[in-house]
Design a protein around this motif. Structure first.
Motif, mmCIF file in Angstrom:
data_model
loop_
_atom_site.group_PDB
_atom_site.id
_atom_site.type_symbol
_atom_site.label_atom_id
_atom_site.label_comp_id
_atom_site.label_asym_id
_atom_site.label_seq_id
_atom_site.Cartn_x
_atom_site.Cartn_y
_atom_site.Cartn_z
ATOM 1 N N UNK A 132 0.826 -1.207 0.000
ATOM 2 C CA UNK A 132 0.000 0.000 0.000
ATOM 3 C C UNK A 132 0.860 1.258 0.000
ATOM 4 N N UNK A 133 1.879 1.277 0.822
ATOM 5 C CA UNK A 133 2.757 2.449 0.874
ATOM 6 C C UNK A 133 3.482 2.641 -0.448
ATOM 7 N N UNK A 134 3.898 1.553 -1.073
ATOM 8 C CA UNK A 134 4.575 1.644 -2.368
ATOM 9 C C UNK A 134 3.633 2.186 -3.441
ATOM 10 N N UNK A 146 10.322 0.066 7.974
ATOM 11 C CA UNK A 146 11.245 -0.205 6.871
ATOM 12 C C UNK A 146 10.825 0.493 5.575
ATOM 13 N N UNK A 147 9.711 1.216 5.608
ATOM 14 C CA UNK A 147 9.168 1.784 4.365
ATOM 15 C C UNK A 147 9.966 2.960 3.836
ATOM 16 N N UNK A 148 10.647 3.671 4.723
ATOM 17 C CA UNK A 148 11.396 4.838 4.290
ATOM 18 C C UNK A 148 10.538 6.053 4.018
ATOM 19 N N UNK A 149 9.268 6.013 4.459
ATOM 20 C CA UNK A 149 8.374 7.163 4.290
ATOM 21 C C UNK A 149 8.524 8.066 5.510
ATOM 22 N N UNK A 150 8.767 9.354 5.325
ATOM 23 C CA UNK A 150 8.903 10.243 6.486
ATOM 24 C C UNK A 150 7.659 10.186 7.370
ATOM 25 N N UNK A 151 7.868 10.170 8.679
ATOM 26 C CA UNK A 151 6.742 10.054 9.613
ATOM 27 C C UNK A 151 5.718 11.157 9.401
ATOM 28 N N UNK A 152 6.157 12.357 9.066
ATOM 29 C CA UNK A 152 5.219 13.467 8.911
ATOM 30 C C UNK A 152 4.327 13.294 7.682
ATOM 31 N N UNK A 153 4.696 12.382 6.788
ATOM 32 C CA UNK A 153 3.877 12.122 5.604
ATOM 33 C C UNK A 153 2.849 11.020 5.837
ATOM 34 N N UNK A 154 2.897 10.373 6.982
ATOM 35 C CA UNK A 154 2.001 9.265 7.293
ATOM 36 C C UNK A 154 0.847 9.728 8.178
#
Length: 274
Positions: free
Chosen positions: A37-39, A63-71
């Motif tokens: 989903x994140x990908x 492990x997703x590498x998505x910045x926390x502020x973007x989640x």
């Protein structure tokens, strides 16, 4: 990667209008599903303590590498953990499993009126907001009477009520109360577990737009202004559910889907479930 529009909540926070749910996904399958989903471009992930997969969600996030502020991460307080002190303890457990420092949206999962503890739980959530550990407070499955009783004397209004909502259960009265109180409607079981996907009004629109029936129903939600959280563990379906921003339903098509309301519940009745 698809860019998902956001809805501004009553506290100024923004929630993606289309998110990813993990209800009934086993913990060992959740990490891969959330990673897919994140990908694909989802940034809102919805879980709950009772789902038993907060740890799987947390592993995917780490492990997703998505910045926390973007989640935008949502979890929920289970019925047996209602009450002031119990809510604080349950929140700590959820936060630890998710491996996060704060939760974007924390919901009381069900009102469980026979327990009559949701106002005590709400006071605990207000404390969590004051402490910066919850960004946005909300509820799930609250009926109009539950909402009015909760907000009477509360310091904070719920920003979201996550409810069963789909063409077979359109919740017109409850959505009107949400609009009155400034609460955003978030739909769980947005596809009625597939029960509405064969309806002629939906399949006809799907053929007209060269979309799947599921995509048509998700588009219907978005045009109503709902936040929606479909779930799947199939990467192709995960991507398909996100591909709903390149077409628009006409007023006549929206009206045709509006005729499908038939009080069809796939889950429990919030007035009696405890």
């Amino acid at each position: 990667m698809t860019s998902v529009p956001t809805v501004t909540l009553n506290n100024g926070e923004k929630i993606p209008q289309l998110g990813f749910g993990v209800f009934q996904v086993p913990d060992e399958e959740t990490t891969a599903a959330v990673a897919s989903a994140l990908e694909a471009g989802y940034r809102s992930i919805d879980t709950a303590a009772i789902y038993g997969n907060e740890s799987g969600v947390g592993k995917a996030l780490s492990v997703a590498g998505v910045p926390r502020e973007d989640l935008f991460i949502t979890t929920k307080l289970w019925n047996a953990d209602q009450g002031y002190d119990a809510t604080l303890k349950a929140f700590d457990a959820s936060l630890a499993k998710l491996g996060l420092e704060y939760i974007d949206l924390y919901l009381i999962h069900w009102p469980t009126p026979a327990r009559d503890l949701y106002r005590d739980s709400w006071r605990a959530i207000e404390k969590l907001v004051a402490d910066g550990r919850v960004r946005t407070p909300g509820v799930s499955n609250f009926q109009p009477a539950h909402l009015r009783r909760l907000v009477d004397g509360a310091s904070l209004l719920p920003a979201v009520n996550q409810i069963e909502l789909h063409p077979g259960l359109q919740q017109t009265e409850l959505r009107a109360v949400h609009a009155e109180l400034g609460i955003v409607t978030e739909a769980w079981s947005p596809l009625a577990q597939g029960a509405v996907l064969g309806d002629d009004a939906i399949t006809t629109v799907a053929r007209r737009h060269d979309k799947s029936p599921a995509q048509v129903v998700l588009r219907w939600h978005l045009q109503l202004g709902n936040v929606v959280i479909p779930k799947s563990v199939t990467p192709a379906r995960i991507r398909e559910n996100l591909d709903v921003f390149d077409f628009t339903l006409s007023d006549d098509e929206m009206a045709a889907i509006a005729t499908l309301d038939r009080s069809l519940r796939t889950g429990p009745d919030p007035d009696t479930f405890n």
